[in-house]
Scaffold this active site. Sequence first.
Site, PDB file in Angstrom:
ATOM      1  N   TYR A  29     -24.563  50.216   8.346  1.00 25.72           N
ATOM      2  CA  TYR A  29     -25.143  49.930   7.038  1.00 25.72           C
ATOM      3  C   TYR A  29     -25.760  48.536   7.073  1.00 25.72           C
ATOM      4  CZ  TYR A  29     -20.993  47.036   6.330  1.00 25.72           C
ATOM      5  OH  TYR A  29     -20.013  46.072   6.469  1.00 25.72           O
ATOM      6  N   THR A  40     -21.316  43.552   1.777  1.00 29.71           N
ATOM      7  CA  THR A  40     -21.211  45.008   1.804  1.00 29.71           C
ATOM      8  C   THR A  40     -21.148  45.619   0.426  1.00 29.71           C
ATOM      9  OG1 THR A  40     -20.161  44.968   3.937  1.00 29.71           O
ATOM     10  CG2 THR A  40     -19.734  46.905   2.613  1.00 29.71           C
ATOM     11  N   THR A  58     -17.243  40.096   2.891  1.00 33.67           N
ATOM     12  CA  THR A  58     -15.815  39.824   3.131  1.00 33.67           C
ATOM     13  C   THR A  58     -15.588  38.982   4.379  1.00 33.67           C
ATOM     14  OG1 THR A  58     -15.602  41.866   4.406  1.00 33.67           O
ATOM     15  CG2 THR A  58     -15.109  41.984   2.037  1.00 33.67           C
ATOM     16  N   ASP A  59     -16.587  38.884   5.278  1.00 34.71           N
ATOM     17  CA  ASP A  59     -16.362  38.172   6.538  1.00 34.71           C
ATOM     18  C   ASP A  59     -15.976  36.710   6.332  1.00 34.71           C
ATOM     19  OD1 ASP A  59     -18.849  39.807   8.705  1.00 34.71           O
ATOM     20  OD2 ASP A  59     -17.004  40.496   7.735  1.00 34.71           O
ATOM     21  N   LYS A  67      -8.553  37.628   5.755  1.00 31.53           N
ATOM     22  CA  LYS A  67      -8.958  38.981   6.142  1.00 31.53           C
ATOM     23  C   LYS A  67      -8.203  39.342   7.414  1.00 31.53           C
ATOM     24  CE  LYS A  67     -13.091  41.838   6.914  1.00 31.53           C
ATOM     25  NZ  LYS A  67     -14.583  41.884   6.924  1.00 31.53           N
ATOM     26  N   GLU A 122       5.312  20.416  19.855  1.00 31.97           N
ATOM     27  CA  GLU A 122       5.089  20.377  21.314  1.00 31.97           C
ATOM     28  C   GLU A 122       4.024  19.348  21.675  1.00 31.97           C
ATOM     29  OE1 GLU A 122       5.017  25.063  21.586  1.00 31.97           O
ATOM     30  OE2 GLU A 122       5.152  24.197  23.600  1.00 31.97           O
TER      31      GLU A 122
HETATM   32  N1  DGL Z   1     -21.514  41.584   7.103  1.00 33.31           N
HETATM   33  C1  DGL Z   1     -20.261  41.491   6.420  1.00 33.31           C
HETATM   34  C2  DGL Z   1     -20.305  40.437   5.310  1.00 33.31           C
HETATM   35  O1  DGL Z   1     -21.306  40.371   4.605  1.00 33.31           O
HETATM   36  C3  DGL Z   1     -19.889  42.796   5.812  1.00 33.31           C
HETATM   37  C4  DGL Z   1     -18.490  42.778   5.420  1.00 33.31           C
HETATM   38  C5  DGL Z   1     -18.313  43.017   3.949  1.00 33.31           C
HETATM   39  O2  DGL Z   1     -19.038  42.443   3.106  1.00 33.31           O
HETATM   40  O3  DGL Z   1     -17.357  43.744   3.663  1.00 33.31           O
HETATM   41  O4  DGL Z   1     -19.311  39.725   5.169  1.00 33.31           O
END
Ligand code: DGL
Length: 354
Positions: free
Chosen positions: A51, A38, A117-118, A190, A311
Amino acid sequence: MKRFFSLTVLVMAAVIAGGVLEAQARKPKIMILATGGTIAGAQTKPGEASYTAGTFSVANLIAAVPQLQDLAQVSGEQFANIASQDMNNAVWLKLAKRINQLLATPEVDGIVVTHGTDTMEETAYFLHLVVNSNKPVVVVGSMRPATAISPDGPLNLYNAVAVAADPQARGRGVFVVMDDKIFCGREVTKTNTTAVETFQPMNRGVQGAAYFGQNRWFEPPGQKHTTKSEFRVDQAEAMPRVDIVYAYANAPRDMVDALVAAGAKGIVLAGVGDGNSTEPVIAALSEAAKKGVIVVRASRVGHGLVRRNIEVNDDKLGFVTAEELNPSKARVLTLLSLMHTQDPKVVQQKFYEY
Ligand code: DGL
């Protein structure tokens, strides 16, 4: 008189130019490796929430933040251009090799990796374990696309370069820098689908705070990483298959059986609570362990530790427990451990050390 004046101006210009060049030469040299995400994303239409990640190039990213030049001599490489949900072992191996190659040269003082970020927390932990240098490596991204109102990418990138250029960052492993915070790549996860403050520590605290280029440092990370790590992938062409099974009420054994049949060498359970699941799933995992698959019990809950024999009788079933690591990070350590051993007892020891 006129000639004397123009000579003086020339000498002054040369001195100033020399000073600027010398000052530039004194600045750390930081390489930005762009992989997409992103931070390089653009909305399909201004104001639209939707986007496309990975639209802009590394040159666009650097040009959008001219203040980077105040921090360091910055250059960029368009390493990949993918949304990070598509991150894969091939890109990981190529990235690790390129980073180790660059950091082995005196010309490069630190590296910034722009990334979606994923899966940022997985890439950051992978690099934390395989980068063979004390020089800073910082993974950075953004939650809003570059074309959004108040994009968070430019300041995140500025802070990331400031950390990569900071001598105090050396020897602390690989970082994630987001939302003015400096995280250890091992500790960060995250926690929110859209919020800019989405990245939070799993169990241990943040490494420091990034204040518009000024950094404040807290306790360094405890576990082994980078130059103290045994994991090296510079000669590797592939890595073992390790998958994750998500636990839930009424879960059947089918997914476990399917992964074993597909050739998984390791299976991480994203268990309910303290790394638990239904009896059919535990029975299928036990059969997998008997076939030599490394089975690691982690938890889907996001925080806290999964310890042995609470457990589930791990000793009897031959399981490994993930300790502090969440399922996606446990998968990273399991796949690297499988490049060294098939013994669950030895793998368990690595979960205590890394
Ligand atoms: N499609 C997600 C990625 O590329 C977008 C999330 C991001 O980059 O913030 O991880």
